[in-house]
Design a protein around this motif. Sequence first.
Motif, mmCIF file in Angstrom:
data_model
loop_
_atom_site.group_PDB
_atom_site.id
_atom_site.type_symbol
_atom_site.label_atom_id
_atom_site.label_comp_id
_atom_site.label_asym_id
_atom_site.label_seq_id
_atom_site.Cartn_x
_atom_site.Cartn_y
_atom_site.Cartn_z
ATOM 1 N N ALA A 86 5.068 2.357 46.024
ATOM 2 C CA ALA A 86 4.251 1.352 46.715
ATOM 3 C C ALA A 86 5.160 0.261 47.242
ATOM 4 C CB ALA A 86 3.200 0.760 45.777
ATOM 5 N N SER A 87 4.725 -0.383 48.307
ATOM 6 C CA SER A 87 5.498 -1.487 48.875
ATOM 7 C C SER A 87 4.554 -2.563 49.384
ATOM 8 C CB SER A 87 6.394 -1.004 50.014
ATOM 9 O OG SER A 87 5.624 -0.526 51.105
ATOM 10 N N ASP A 88 5.069 -3.762 49.432
ATOM 11 C CA ASP A 88 4.354 -4.892 50.024
ATOM 12 C C ASP A 88 5.417 -5.857 50.528
ATOM 13 O OD1 ASP A 88 2.228 -6.404 50.876
ATOM 14 O OD2 ASP A 88 1.833 -7.326 48.924
ATOM 15 N N LEU A 178 2.084 10.016 45.469
ATOM 16 C CA LEU A 178 1.370 9.242 46.479
ATOM 17 C C LEU A 178 2.246 8.092 46.939
ATOM 18 C CD1 LEU A 178 -1.330 8.469 47.978
ATOM 19 C CD2 LEU A 178 -1.895 7.108 45.961
ATOM 20 N N ALA A 179 2.189 7.800 48.238
ATOM 21 C CA ALA A 179 2.818 6.596 48.792
ATOM 22 C C ALA A 179 1.699 5.650 49.189
ATOM 23 C CB ALA A 179 3.673 6.945 49.999
ATOM 24 N N LEU A 180 1.699 4.447 48.645
ATOM 25 C CA LEU A 180 0.572 3.528 48.787
ATOM 26 C C LEU A 180 1.012 2.209 49.404
ATOM 27 C CD1 LEU A 180 -2.477 3.185 48.159
ATOM 28 C CD2 LEU A 180 -1.804 2.261 45.925
ATOM 29 N N GLN A 181 0.246 1.761 50.390
ATOM 30 C CA GLN A 181 0.483 0.466 51.028
ATOM 31 C C GLN A 181 -0.746 -0.424 50.894
ATOM 32 O OE1 GLN A 181 2.235 2.214 54.987
ATOM 33 N NE2 GLN A 181 2.878 0.078 54.808
ATOM 34 N N ASP A 182 -0.516 -1.713 51.001
ATOM 35 C CA ASP A 182 -1.607 -2.679 51.029
ATOM 36 C C ASP A 182 -2.006 -2.938 52.479
ATOM 37 O OD1 ASP A 182 -3.374 -4.667 49.830
ATOM 38 O OD2 ASP A 182 -2.105 -6.139 50.813
ATOM 39 N N GLY A 183 -3.311 -3.045 52.736
ATOM 40 C CA GLY A 183 -3.769 -3.345 54.085
ATOM 41 C C GLY A 183 -3.908 -2.084 54.918
ATOM 42 N N THR A 184 -4.014 -2.270 56.204
ATOM 43 C CA THR A 184 -4.345 -1.171 57.093
ATOM 44 C C THR A 184 -3.124 -0.385 57.554
ATOM 45 O OG1 THR A 184 -5.453 -0.630 59.191
ATOM 46 C CG2 THR A 184 -4.272 -2.715 59.086
ATOM 47 N N SER A 221 -3.495 3.747 52.396
ATOM 48 C CA SER A 221 -3.481 2.290 52.286
ATOM 49 C C SER A 221 -4.793 1.826 51.677
ATOM 50 C CB SER A 221 -3.276 1.628 53.650
ATOM 51 O OG SER A 221 -4.431 1.750 54.459
ATOM 52 N N TYR A 222 -4.737 0.672 51.047
ATOM 53 C CA TYR A 222 -5.869 0.127 50.291
ATOM 54 C C TYR A 222 -6.246 -1.228 50.869
ATOM 55 C CZ TYR A 222 -8.608 -1.282 46.162
ATOM 56 O OH TYR A 222 -9.617 -1.673 45.312
ATOM 57 N N ILE A 223 -7.508 -1.366 51.267
ATOM 58 C CA ILE A 223 -7.992 -2.636 51.807
ATOM 59 C C ILE A 223 -9.079 -3.169 50.889
ATOM 60 C CG2 ILE A 223 -9.004 -3.812 53.798
ATOM 61 C CD1 ILE A 223 -7.943 -1.527 55.536
ATOM 62 N N SER A 224 -8.805 -4.278 50.245
ATOM 63 C CA SER A 224 -9.769 -4.912 49.345
ATOM 64 C C SER A 224 -10.738 -5.788 50.136
ATOM 65 C CB SER A 224 -9.008 -5.768 48.316
ATOM 66 O OG SER A 224 -9.897 -6.417 47.444
ATOM 67 N N ARG A 225 -12.004 -5.725 49.771
ATOM 68 C CA ARG A 225 -13.067 -6.464 50.452
ATOM 69 C C ARG A 225 -12.977 -6.295 51.974
ATOM 70 N NH1 ARG A 225 -14.687 -12.517 48.678
ATOM 71 N NH2 ARG A 225 -14.996 -11.401 46.722
ATOM 72 N N PRO A 226 -13.102 -5.082 52.450
ATOM 73 C CA PRO A 226 -12.966 -4.830 53.893
ATOM 74 C C PRO A 226 -14.120 -5.433 54.676
ATOM 75 C CG PRO A 226 -13.776 -2.880 52.795
ATOM 76 C CD PRO A 226 -13.449 -3.862 51.704
ATOM 77 N N LEU A 356 0.271 -1.910 43.725
ATOM 78 C CA LEU A 356 0.296 -2.896 44.800
ATOM 79 C C LEU A 356 0.407 -4.312 44.244
ATOM 80 C CD1 LEU A 356 -2.349 -1.473 47.297
ATOM 81 C CD2 LEU A 356 0.147 -1.364 47.447
ATOM 82 N N GLU A 357 -0.214 -4.539 43.109
ATOM 83 C CA GLU A 357 -0.077 -5.848 42.469
ATOM 84 C C GLU A 357 1.373 -6.127 42.097
ATOM 85 O OE1 GLU A 357 -1.859 -8.272 38.584
ATOM 86 O OE2 GLU A 357 -2.645 -6.295 39.133
#
Length: 402
Positions: A86-88, A178-184, A221-226, A356-357
């Motif tokens: 994961a990256s941010d 899995l490769a995971l990103q924050d946002g879109t 990618s993961y979008i919180s409260r979209p 992501l955190e």
Amino acid sequence: MGLDLTTLSQQVRQMSSTTAQGAAANTARISRVVARYSEEAGKEQHWAAAVNLSREAFSWLLARPVEPLDTARDLSEVPSNYALVASDGSQIDLDRHGSAAYYLINIGRVFLRYGEQPLARLSSAPMLYYRDEDLYLGDGINRVAIEGNYLSARRDVDEGVALVALADEFLTDDLPALALQDGTLIRWTLAGAERFVQTHFLQRYLDYLNTMRQRNIPVASYISRPRSPELVGVIRLMFCPDVDVAAGRGAVCAKCSAIDATGMPPCAPCERLVDADVLAAQLREGQRGPLCISMSRINIESYGEHLIHFFYMRIGRELARIEIPRWVAQDPDQVDLVHALVYDQAARGQGYPVALERAHEQAVVRSADRRTFQRMLESSLYRAEAAVGMSAKQESKSFVKG
């Protein structure tokens, strides 16, 4: 003088009252919109055709459903052994009043492995950009500064490149990954950019996605409260009397033929609603909704084999939006894996993916770090006898702070 809290307290009470009244009115509208959406389950091909007919002249964002509208897929079994990267990113923006022209991007990098041989590797990778080719992009005729949305685009690319490096270093073929990103995954910030700017950033970003595809590592990618209204855009078409798929006619908002005496179009119940409002009652804990394609212009015209799909998933009180490229969406096993691993990560993070955190914690540039970096920079410039200095505006602010 700071905030006048006495004056603000009355405004806060008014805001609270208005918000409560709006919530009550929204409930009735949501019920009507959800009912219309439910009626059309099973007619996905019809509405996909309506989307295709309408997308050029429609005034709203649209999605194209590729699964039944009433999809509520249960969570598959989470692998006992898996790994993810994961990256941010965060940044220090270009400050035109500062002592030198530069910006800094700091990428938080995370590798986590679960199961029989657990392992974690957390790090950050700062990069200082100050050369002319870092600060500007040009095509021989036009020249634009890398700031604002364009700086965000560069950070997005750097986050993707970091995931490739992490995958090369840590991920092996013997574990689900899995490769995971924050946002879109959709580079909205480039939607209105000049063509040479789009090409510069998008090509590098698509190269990253292509590398992951070749490695057979699903990207999400993961979008919180979209707050996306793309699926709501489809429901607007369901209310629209101008749509006639058999006749090859889509909706044209600018020429709506059904505006009533109050000036409201038939799709007015959808106003200010978002996709999560519609799917909230449909999904239980851990379930995901239907796969859809984002019909945003930049996605349709520029992403090709990486065309971004999305689905919503219930995690506690929240519906998160998960985005994946087409080559993941077309593989049911990979979709199930993304669904399971992202949910597991969110459960471990009490509602937000723990990877992501941790990436955010590594990426964030805290105030103390920023001040230390600024002193280091100014000291180095002074020793090098670089002819730079703050603007009068910045010096006045520094004097006031002192």
